[in-house]
Design a protein around this motif. Structure first.
Motif, PDB file in Angstrom:
ATOM      1  N   PHE A  58      23.802  -8.898  24.395  1.00  0.00           N
ATOM      2  CA  PHE A  58      24.007  -8.611  25.811  1.00  0.00           C
ATOM      3  C   PHE A  58      25.497  -8.539  26.085  1.00  0.00           C
ATOM      4  N   GLU A  59      25.823  -7.997  27.238  1.00  0.00           N
ATOM      5  CA  GLU A  59      27.203  -7.942  27.710  1.00  0.00           C
ATOM      6  C   GLU A  59      27.306  -8.788  28.973  1.00  0.00           C
ATOM      7  N   LEU A  60      28.204  -9.750  28.987  1.00  0.00           N
ATOM      8  CA  LEU A  60      28.448 -10.529  30.199  1.00  0.00           C
ATOM      9  C   LEU A  60      29.491  -9.799  31.036  1.00  0.00           C
ATOM     10  N   ARG A  61      29.088  -9.405  32.225  1.00  0.00           N
ATOM     11  CA  ARG A  61      30.008  -8.752  33.160  1.00  0.00           C
ATOM     12  C   ARG A  61      30.448  -9.810  34.166  1.00  0.00           C
ATOM     13  N   SER A  62      31.575 -10.410  33.856  1.00  0.00           N
ATOM     14  CA  SER A  62      32.046 -11.563  34.603  1.00  0.00           C
ATOM     15  C   SER A  62      32.449 -11.178  36.022  1.00  0.00           C
ATOM     16  N   LEU A  63      32.101 -12.052  36.964  1.00  0.00           N
ATOM     17  CA  LEU A  63      32.423 -11.843  38.367  1.00  0.00           C
ATOM     18  C   LEU A  63      33.613 -12.727  38.733  1.00  0.00           C
ATOM     19  N   MET A  73      20.795   0.705  25.095  1.00  0.00           N
ATOM     20  CA  MET A  73      21.888  -0.017  25.735  1.00  0.00           C
ATOM     21  C   MET A  73      21.595  -1.513  25.724  1.00  0.00           C
ATOM     22  N   PRO A  74      22.631  -2.347  25.494  1.00  0.00           N
ATOM     23  CA  PRO A  74      22.386  -3.793  25.508  1.00  0.00           C
ATOM     24  C   PRO A  74      22.129  -4.283  26.922  1.00  0.00           C
ATOM     25  N   LEU A  75      21.545  -5.445  27.004  1.00  0.00           N
ATOM     26  CA  LEU A  75      21.364  -6.095  28.282  1.00  0.00           C
ATOM     27  C   LEU A  75      22.731  -6.370  28.894  1.00  0.00           C
ATOM     28  N   ALA A  76      22.789  -6.357  30.222  1.00  0.00           N
ATOM     29  CA  ALA A  76      24.020  -6.698  30.937  1.00  0.00           C
ATOM     30  C   ALA A  76      23.707  -7.829  31.899  1.00  0.00           C
ATOM     31  N   LEU A  77      24.554  -8.841  31.906  1.00  0.00           N
ATOM     32  CA  LEU A  77      24.364  -9.985  32.784  1.00  0.00           C
ATOM     33  C   LEU A  77      25.586 -10.125  33.677  1.00  0.00           C
ATOM     34  N   TYR A  78      25.373 -10.008  34.974  1.00  0.00           N
ATOM     35  CA  TYR A  78      26.435 -10.234  35.946  1.00  0.00           C
ATOM     36  C   TYR A  78      26.411 -11.708  36.343  1.00  0.00           C
ATOM     37  N   GLY A  79      27.523 -12.398  36.145  1.00  0.00           N
ATOM     38  CA  GLY A  79      27.566 -13.815  36.477  1.00  0.00           C
ATOM     39  C   GLY A  79      28.913 -14.393  36.121  1.00  0.00           C
ATOM     40  N   HIS A  80      28.978 -15.710  36.020  1.00  0.00           N
ATOM     41  CA  HIS A  80      30.224 -16.395  35.681  1.00  0.00           C
ATOM     42  C   HIS A  80      29.913 -17.540  34.735  1.00  0.00           C
ATOM     43  N   ARG A  81      30.722 -17.708  33.704  1.00  0.00           N
ATOM     44  CA  ARG A  81      30.437 -18.685  32.656  1.00  0.00           C
ATOM     45  C   ARG A  81      30.409 -20.123  33.170  1.00  0.00           C
TER      46      ARG A  81
END
Length: 219
Positions: free
Chosen positions: A28-33, A1-9
């Motif tokens: 990675f996957e950016l999981r936008s908040l 599974m790719p890395l996942a980053l929870y945050g905001h650009r």
């Protein structure tokens, strides 16, 4: 599974980690908040109820605090651009400069941002005044310390530059780096020209109207 980053650009600390990820082309996957992705916010708060982002998820492991995230990436997902040197004393210098830009530049700028976000004109003025007191001291020190250096801790791009890029980017919006600090202004320009940070900046352009102090028409 790719890395996942929870945050905001548009978040400075999310950008700090994005620079590290982009430097070594890590998937990675950016999981936008945000209000459009409540499911990401729910999962982020379940994983880290202290309500600080970014948060990195790597399989069964989760990592918080930006400097720790970058050190984790250096250890668990090394790439062609080592963001910490092998020499312990050189690594100590990188960690020091990383702390300097987070604590004495980004946090100093944040006073003005936080004050403006309240919508209270008194708190806005107080926040701006506190930033205007603290940032010139940091700028002056950095101007002398960076003399003769290409990057924050020497000749190699490092974790310290990942911290410096968004810190100086936003701090200069809050309280411009003066002409008396030409070396620091040039260093900020080098950071903006670095492909990893240029990408992070470009990806967040749509959010500039939300900068509470009014984003300048530059950068």
């Amino acid at each position: 599974m790719p890395l996942a980053l929870y945050g905001h650009r548009f978040s400075s600390y999310t950008q700090k980690v994005l620079v590290a990820l982009y430097e070594n082309a890590l998937p990675f996957e950016l999981r936008s908040l945000g209000p459009d992705t409540p499911e990401n916010t729910t999962e982020w708060l379940r994983r880290w109820p202290l309500r600080r982002f970014p948060l990195l998820v790597d399989g069964d492991r989760q990592v918080v605090e930006t400097s720790i995230i970058i050190e984790y990436l250096h250890l668990a997902h090394p790439g062609p651009v080592p963001l910490l040197p092998d020499d312990p004393m050189q690594a100590l210098e990188v960690r020091f400069m990383d702390r300097f830009f987070d604590l004495h530049v980004m946090n100093a700028a944040q006073h003005a941002v936080d004050g403006a976000l309240t919508g209270d004109p008194v708190k806005r003025a107080d926040g701006l005044a506190l930033s205007a007191e603290k940032l010139p001291r940091a700028y002056t020190w950095a101007e002398g310390h960076l003399a003769g250096r290409t990057w924050a801790a020497g000749d190699s791009f490092s974790m310290a530059d990942c911290a410096a890029a968004p810190a100086l980017f936003y701090a200069d919006w809050v309280h411009p780096i003066p002409d008396s600090c030409p070396g620091l202004r040039a260093y900020r320009a080098r950071l903006l020209a670095r492909p990893s940070f240029a990408r992070a900046v470009d990806e967040a352009r749509d959010f500039r109207p939300f900068f509470p102090l009014g984003a300048p028409d530059r950068d």
